[in-house]
Design a protein around this motif. Structure first.
Motif, PDB file in Angstrom:
ATOM      1  N   GLU B  41       0.828  -1.200   0.000  1.00  0.00           N
ATOM      2  CA  GLU B  41       0.000   0.000   0.000  1.00  0.00           C
ATOM      3  C   GLU B  41       0.866   1.256   0.000  1.00  0.00           C
ATOM      4  O   GLU B  41       0.627   2.191  -0.766  1.00  0.00           O
ATOM      5  CB  GLU B  41      -0.926  -0.004   1.215  1.00  0.00           C
ATOM      6  CG  GLU B  41      -1.814   1.220   1.187  1.00  0.00           C
ATOM      7  CD  GLU B  41      -2.939   1.154   2.199  1.00  0.00           C
ATOM      8  OE1 GLU B  41      -3.225   0.047   2.707  1.00  0.00           O
ATOM      9  OE2 GLU B  41      -3.526   2.209   2.458  1.00  0.00           O
ATOM     10  N   ARG B  45       1.087   4.243  -2.841  1.00  0.00           N
ATOM     11  CA  ARG B  45       0.773   5.625  -2.512  1.00  0.00           C
ATOM     12  C   ARG B  45       1.913   6.555  -2.911  1.00  0.00           C
ATOM     13  O   ARG B  45       1.690   7.715  -3.256  1.00  0.00           O
ATOM     14  CB  ARG B  45       0.456   5.771  -1.014  1.00  0.00           C
ATOM     15  CG  ARG B  45      -0.850   5.116  -0.633  1.00  0.00           C
ATOM     16  CD  ARG B  45      -1.478   5.686   0.638  1.00  0.00           C
ATOM     17  NE  ARG B  45      -2.663   4.934   1.006  1.00  0.00           N
ATOM     18  CZ  ARG B  45      -3.880   5.124   0.486  1.00  0.00           C
ATOM     19  NH1 ARG B  45      -4.071   6.079  -0.414  1.00  0.00           N
ATOM     20  NH2 ARG B  45      -4.907   4.394   0.864  1.00  0.00           N
ATOM     21  N   LEU B  66      -5.803  -3.207  -2.766  1.00  0.00           N
ATOM     22  CA  LEU B  66      -5.037  -1.970  -2.971  1.00  0.00           C
ATOM     23  C   LEU B  66      -5.830  -0.898  -3.725  1.00  0.00           C
ATOM     24  O   LEU B  66      -5.260   0.116  -4.135  1.00  0.00           O
ATOM     25  CB  LEU B  66      -3.748  -2.276  -3.738  1.00  0.00           C
ATOM     26  CG  LEU B  66      -2.715  -3.158  -3.032  1.00  0.00           C
ATOM     27  CD1 LEU B  66      -1.565  -3.487  -3.970  1.00  0.00           C
ATOM     28  CD2 LEU B  66      -2.185  -2.453  -1.765  1.00  0.00           C
ATOM     29  N   ALA B  69      -5.323   2.759  -2.780  1.00  0.00           N
ATOM     30  CA  ALA B  69      -3.951   3.220  -3.024  1.00  0.00           C
ATOM     31  C   ALA B  69      -3.658   3.302  -4.522  1.00  0.00           C
ATOM     32  O   ALA B  69      -2.777   4.061  -4.953  1.00  0.00           O
ATOM     33  CB  ALA B  69      -2.952   2.295  -2.331  1.00  0.00           C
TER      34      ALA B  69
END
Lengths: 198, 198
Positions: B41, B45, B66, B69
């Motif tokens: 994650e 990001r 995910l 993200a």
């Protein structure tokens, strides 16, 4: 002698002309024998190698109908399960490849799948060199060798042995990729495999 | 910043090293963050482009997990539905490609499918030039352009736009063809598309 079943389309016509220029004798089969076309059955009986160049929906029936004439012959399955939706090419494969279907319908034929990456439009103009490989799959090594020899007289590249007949499932759908490349780049794309030993 | 999710395999490791040599900053995500690995994650990001390099069976769950993200990120789906039976590689695709599955599970990700024809083993040795093209498919033209730019810094060949994301169905199964070529020729094969405009 090489037979082409379904030789009236772009692919068959271009293939016949290129094979003749390479010094091969070619006989073209048709459902409606006329002029230079003989019946599909007669074409198969005369030949050692038969190119099966029929639309995907016709592969099963045609192979079944010709199974006796195809017995013992090397049969090159060039069909791909292509469909068009909204003008865009896609593939709609079944569980088996068309080459596997042909092999099941004509069990004594020595089926080799190949030429799925060779554009029918490029093939149709015999003055244009085919700067590409031919990808083959089949269970009969001897038949595959014969087709490889023919293929290497038709293209600038080489014949690439992609393994057993089952691999034709993923060769046949590759045609859909190339048709989309053709649309995007307005060309007749082909494939070369890199990384092969010299 | 480029993230690699599932970066501990051959493909991810080789890709990371090659991207770094090309001057990119790379962050590698893992289920078990340690040393240079951060969580998947966090990797997503931090990055603008995320390579999703997970086994085929993990694509749906990982993409779903995910999805927040990955929102707004360019996500490169490199997975292929490969299965091995009796030591032989084959493909077992579903109705949708793995890239389409990733896109459905992470609907705000800008998914591009590609790199299926680049051998993980060849990628793993960053000193060996990759004499091949990278084939891409996706519905987001801008995302596809960014991935094409990256791809062309990794290979000697070019990035080939194979059209909409659906085309990844027939790109992903092409991996099975190349794995069989590798077995036959004891190599790490790739693909070049011929006939493209200069």
């Amino acid at each position: 002698m090489i037979a082409i079943v379904g030789g009236s389309g772009d692919f068959g016509q271009g293939l016949a002309e290129r094979l003749r220029r390479a010094g091969e004798e070619v006989v073209i089969g048709s459902r409606t024998p006329r002029d230079e076309f003989v019946s599909n059955e007669e074409a198969c009986r005369r030949a050692e190698v038969v190119f099966l160049s029929v639309p995907p929906g016709g592969v099963a029936d045609m192979s079944h109908e010709l199974r006796d004439a195809l017995a013992g012959r090397i049969v090159v399955s060039v069909a791909a399960p292509i469909v068009f939706r909204d003008g865009q090419a896609g593939a709609q494969p079944g569980d088996l490849s068309l080459a596997e279907i042909a092999s099941a319908a004509a069990p004594e034929a020595r089926v080799v799948a190949g030429f799925h990456t060779v554009s029918a439009k490029a093939l149709a103009d015999p003055d244009v060199p085919l700067d590409e490989d031919v990808l083959l799959a089949g269970n009969d090594a001897g038949a595959k060798d014969v087709v490889a020899g023919l293929a290497e007289r038709l293209v600038e590249g080489r014949a690439v042995d992609c393994g057993r007949l089952e691999v034709s499932r993923w060769l046949e759908t590759l045609t859909a990729v190339l048709l989309n490349v053709n649309r995007r780049y307005k060309t007749n794309a082909g494939v070369r495999v890199t990384g092969l030993p010299e």
